[in-house]
Design an enzyme around this catalytic site. Sequence first.
Site, PDB file in Angstrom:
ATOM      1  N   TYR A 134       0.810  -1.213   0.000  1.00  0.00           N
ATOM      2  CA  TYR A 134       0.000   0.000   0.000  1.00  0.00           C
ATOM      3  C   TYR A 134       0.849   1.273   0.000  1.00  0.00           C
ATOM      4  O   TYR A 134       0.359   2.355  -0.338  1.00  0.00           O
ATOM      5  CB  TYR A 134      -0.939   0.025   1.206  1.00  0.00           C
ATOM      6  N   LYS A 153       4.023 -15.463   3.427  1.00  0.00           N
ATOM      7  CA  LYS A 153       4.072 -16.285   2.218  1.00  0.00           C
ATOM      8  C   LYS A 153       5.538 -16.634   1.965  1.00  0.00           C
ATOM      9  O   LYS A 153       6.116 -16.376   0.903  1.00  0.00           O
ATOM     10  CB  LYS A 153       3.443 -15.537   1.032  1.00  0.00           C
ATOM     11  N   ASP A 204      -2.294 -18.558   2.664  1.00  0.00           N
ATOM     12  CA  ASP A 204      -3.375 -19.338   2.067  1.00  0.00           C
ATOM     13  C   ASP A 204      -3.909 -20.388   3.034  1.00  0.00           C
ATOM     14  O   ASP A 204      -5.119 -20.611   3.130  1.00  0.00           O
ATOM     15  CB  ASP A 204      -2.943 -19.979   0.737  1.00  0.00           C
ATOM     16  N   ASP A 237      -5.223  -7.052   5.828  1.00  0.00           N
ATOM     17  CA  ASP A 237      -6.443  -6.428   5.326  1.00  0.00           C
ATOM     18  C   ASP A 237      -7.453  -7.499   4.922  1.00  0.00           C
ATOM     19  O   ASP A 237      -8.630  -7.460   5.293  1.00  0.00           O
ATOM     20  CB  ASP A 237      -6.092  -5.543   4.131  1.00  0.00           C
ATOM     21  N   ASP A 271     -10.849  -8.952   7.282  1.00  0.00           N
ATOM     22  CA  ASP A 271     -12.193  -8.853   6.704  1.00  0.00           C
ATOM     23  C   ASP A 271     -12.848 -10.229   6.621  1.00  0.00           C
ATOM     24  O   ASP A 271     -14.051 -10.370   6.856  1.00  0.00           O
ATOM     25  CB  ASP A 271     -12.130  -8.229   5.309  1.00  0.00           C
TER      26      ASP A 271
END
Length: 360
Positions: free
Chosen positions: A142, A193, A225, A249, A253
């Site tokens: 970001y 990851k 994942d 993020d 959610d």
Amino acid sequence: MATYRIAVLPGDGIGQEVTEQAVRVLRAVEKVSGASFEFEQALVGGAAIDATGHPLPPATLALCQQAQAILFGAVGGPKWENVPHEVRAERGLLAIRKELDLYANLRPATCFSMLVDASPLKRSVVEGTDIMVIRELTGGLYYGEPRGVERFADGSARAVNTMVYTTREIERVARMGFEVARKRRKHLTSVDKNNVLVVSQLWRETVTRVAKDYPDVSLDHVLVDNCSMALVHKPTQFDTIVTENTFGDILSDEAAILAGSMGMLPSASLGGTVGLYEPVHGTAPDIAGKGIANPIAAILSAAMLLRYSLNMVREADRVETAVRRVLEQGHRTKDIAGPSDTVRGTKEMGDLIVQHVERG
């Protein structure tokens, strides 16, 4: 008791409606605690673009810098989707995070016992869920440079975002994770990851090193994942999760379904001298202005403000207890209502919670 200055940034859409209820709850806390709050409102996001042409006017940033805490609503909506990227409504929130060095976002995802059936997942899966997701907030994709879009004469284009982290950025959010886990159930899960991303390899290496300073907290590493699957398969295995910006993020959610609705999830953004508190839901333009938005996430964000910025722990507990009692009595906003529940509007739900805060 002291007087506290609170910057109120309602933003856009339902942010304006739910923030109003959170302020009402804090005013009720004033009555029962003896503390004094000075609320000062300012523009941010789309509302600020309309008024000033910029999503974060200098006056708003100055107010935030001078406050003890910030109560934030939500920003954005279809009206501002076509403005230049650098002045989109969401850039206002990103700029506040960067300017105030709010590097850690704490998002609790708790499945209230009376709302188990509001989740689309089976009772046997979500019952007992109590997770804290800690998301690094000022680094990664970001904010990384270079970023942008390069357009070519043949009409094609090339877009770039850069994921970048330093050991300092990773270490400080990792320490936040260990400190929070130490006050909970002493189990920290670091999500990355590592099998693909070089950035994640540095992340895992740094978190593992920091863990040596917290021998009382157990640490495990999970690929993002696998974590996303486990959150909807066996969420009770998690206590505290720490991860980078983009993964956090998405995962926080996803955790919303464990609580039954995005309207139930508060958050705290910490790290600098001023904390920012906001519900995790967006502006919900489809229901804005209808008076049906769930204010509980905003009200629980106000409870986090009391707890983390003002150290008013008893008052924070009082607000959270008031929310539970209203839910136990069967009062619900539309997003979490079952067939036998009493459906309430935004202000009605605020009224009920205020009453319980004042009664104790």
